[in-house]
Design an enzyme around this catalytic site. Structure first.
Site, PDB file in Angstrom:
ATOM      1  N   THR A 175       0.843  -1.197   0.000  1.00  0.00           N
ATOM      2  CA  THR A 175       0.000   0.000   0.000  1.00  0.00           C
ATOM      3  C   THR A 175       0.873   1.239   0.000  1.00  0.00           C
ATOM      4  O   THR A 175       1.860   1.318   0.726  1.00  0.00           O
ATOM      5  CB  THR A 175      -0.935   0.019   1.224  1.00  0.00           C
ATOM      6  OG1 THR A 175      -1.834  -1.079   1.140  1.00  0.00           O
ATOM      7  CG2 THR A 175      -1.731   1.309   1.284  1.00  0.00           C
ATOM      8  N   PHE A 177       0.985   5.150   0.869  1.00  0.00           N
ATOM      9  CA  PHE A 177       0.350   6.189   1.669  1.00  0.00           C
ATOM     10  C   PHE A 177       0.939   7.544   1.288  1.00  0.00           C
ATOM     11  O   PHE A 177       2.117   7.634   0.916  1.00  0.00           O
ATOM     12  CB  PHE A 177       0.622   5.964   3.165  1.00  0.00           C
ATOM     13  CG  PHE A 177       0.024   4.704   3.725  1.00  0.00           C
ATOM     14  CD1 PHE A 177      -1.174   4.732   4.416  1.00  0.00           C
ATOM     15  CD2 PHE A 177       0.670   3.486   3.577  1.00  0.00           C
ATOM     16  CE1 PHE A 177      -1.719   3.571   4.942  1.00  0.00           C
ATOM     17  CE2 PHE A 177       0.129   2.319   4.104  1.00  0.00           C
ATOM     18  CZ  PHE A 177      -1.074   2.364   4.790  1.00  0.00           C
TER      19      PHE A 177
END
Length: 286
Positions: A175, A177
């Site tokens: 992921t 961010f």
């Protein structure tokens, strides 16, 4: 929230992946959970927190849709990025065993990312609001037949035991961010590893997007991300989000952005910030 200078906020409960990202990227700051993404943006805008940690895309699940609408309208600034490998654990109440399990509870994306294990063990999937909340609910219920799919940290916080670790189907589950702030961070225009993020709307003329992108190609500017999304549910009002390598004051980028303006009705820079070392590692591996 007190003392905003040492606080970074994230959406979710303690033990969520966003919480882990805060601890990895800013270990000296206090990580504070918020119920919604709106609450995160509000806390940063009001300066109740110095920074916010926001997931923007996942290598398997794609973009986090809410962010693309919230970020441009927030008047906040992207000041950094963090890439985190997502590691899911199968968590059970103390004393439970793998053969006891009948149900696995988690966020729908986490369940889909662990499909192979669920099929292997014949577990029923139970969709919940998030991963860390699932760990809390499983711990509170005390049912040995029900497990949560969440992070190791969530297990530690809510007193669950890891029955299987790293159960995600794909090892590259990552992921990205972005870190947001009420104030922009000044980046030296000579910085070599720099990312510029911006949004734009193209004019309603034939081949406008194609022409708008031409300046980046002719000036040798690498565009690492380009996504479109509809504005206010209007199929004819499209906004684009883009990430490019380089600083707006560097000549190739400046020329590309100047050419972009000829074919757009709006260009707004969301942030200029240092590129994560993760990008170089990926280039070396590819």
């Amino acid at each position: 929230m007190s003392k905003q200078n040492d606080c970074i906020v994230f959406q979710g409960e303690e033990g969520a992946n966003s919480h882990i990202a805060c601890l990895e990227a800013y270990p000296d700051m206090r990580a504070q959970p918020c119920a919604t993404f709106d609450d995160v943006f509000s806390a940063v805008a009001k300066k109740d927190a110095r920074l916010g940690m926001i997931p923007i895309e996942n290598s398997l699940a794609g973009r986090v849709a809410d962010i693309h609408s919230l970020l441009p309208e927030s008047n906040l600034h992207i000041v950094g990025e963090h890439f985190m490998r997502v590691q899911h654990h199968l968590l059970g109440v103390p004393g439970s065993k793998l053969e006891d399990l009948r149900v696995a509870q988690s966020h729908v994306q986490a369940l889909s990312q662990c499909r192979a294990l669920l099929l292997e063990m014949g577990l029923q999937s139970r969709v919940a609001a998030d991963t860390a909340g699932s760990a809390r609910e499983v711990a509170a219920a005390g049912d040995k037949t029900c497990a949560a799919i969440a992070s190791k940290l969530a297990g530690e916080i809510y007193g669950l035991e890891t029955l299987r670790e790293n159960i995600e189907d794909m090892a590259h589950n990552t992921t990205r961010f972005v870190v947001i702030s009420a104030e922009p961070h000044e980046m030296d225009s000579s910085a070599q590893n720099c990312i510029t993020s911006f949004v734009f709307r193209v004019r309603n003329v034939p081949a406008a997007l194609y022409k708008a992108m031409g300046g980046f190609a002719t000036n040798g500017v690498n565009m690492t991300k380009l996504e479109s999304y509809q504005l206010e549910g209007n199929f004819y009002a499209t906004q684009f989000y883009a990430d490019i390598e380089g600083h707006p004051e560097q000549r190739p980028v400046a020329l590309a952005l100047e050419e972009l303006e000829f074919f757009t009705t709006e260009v707004r820079i969301l942030g200029v910030y240092a590129a994560s070392p993760f990008r170089d590692r990926v280039k070396e591996e590819s």
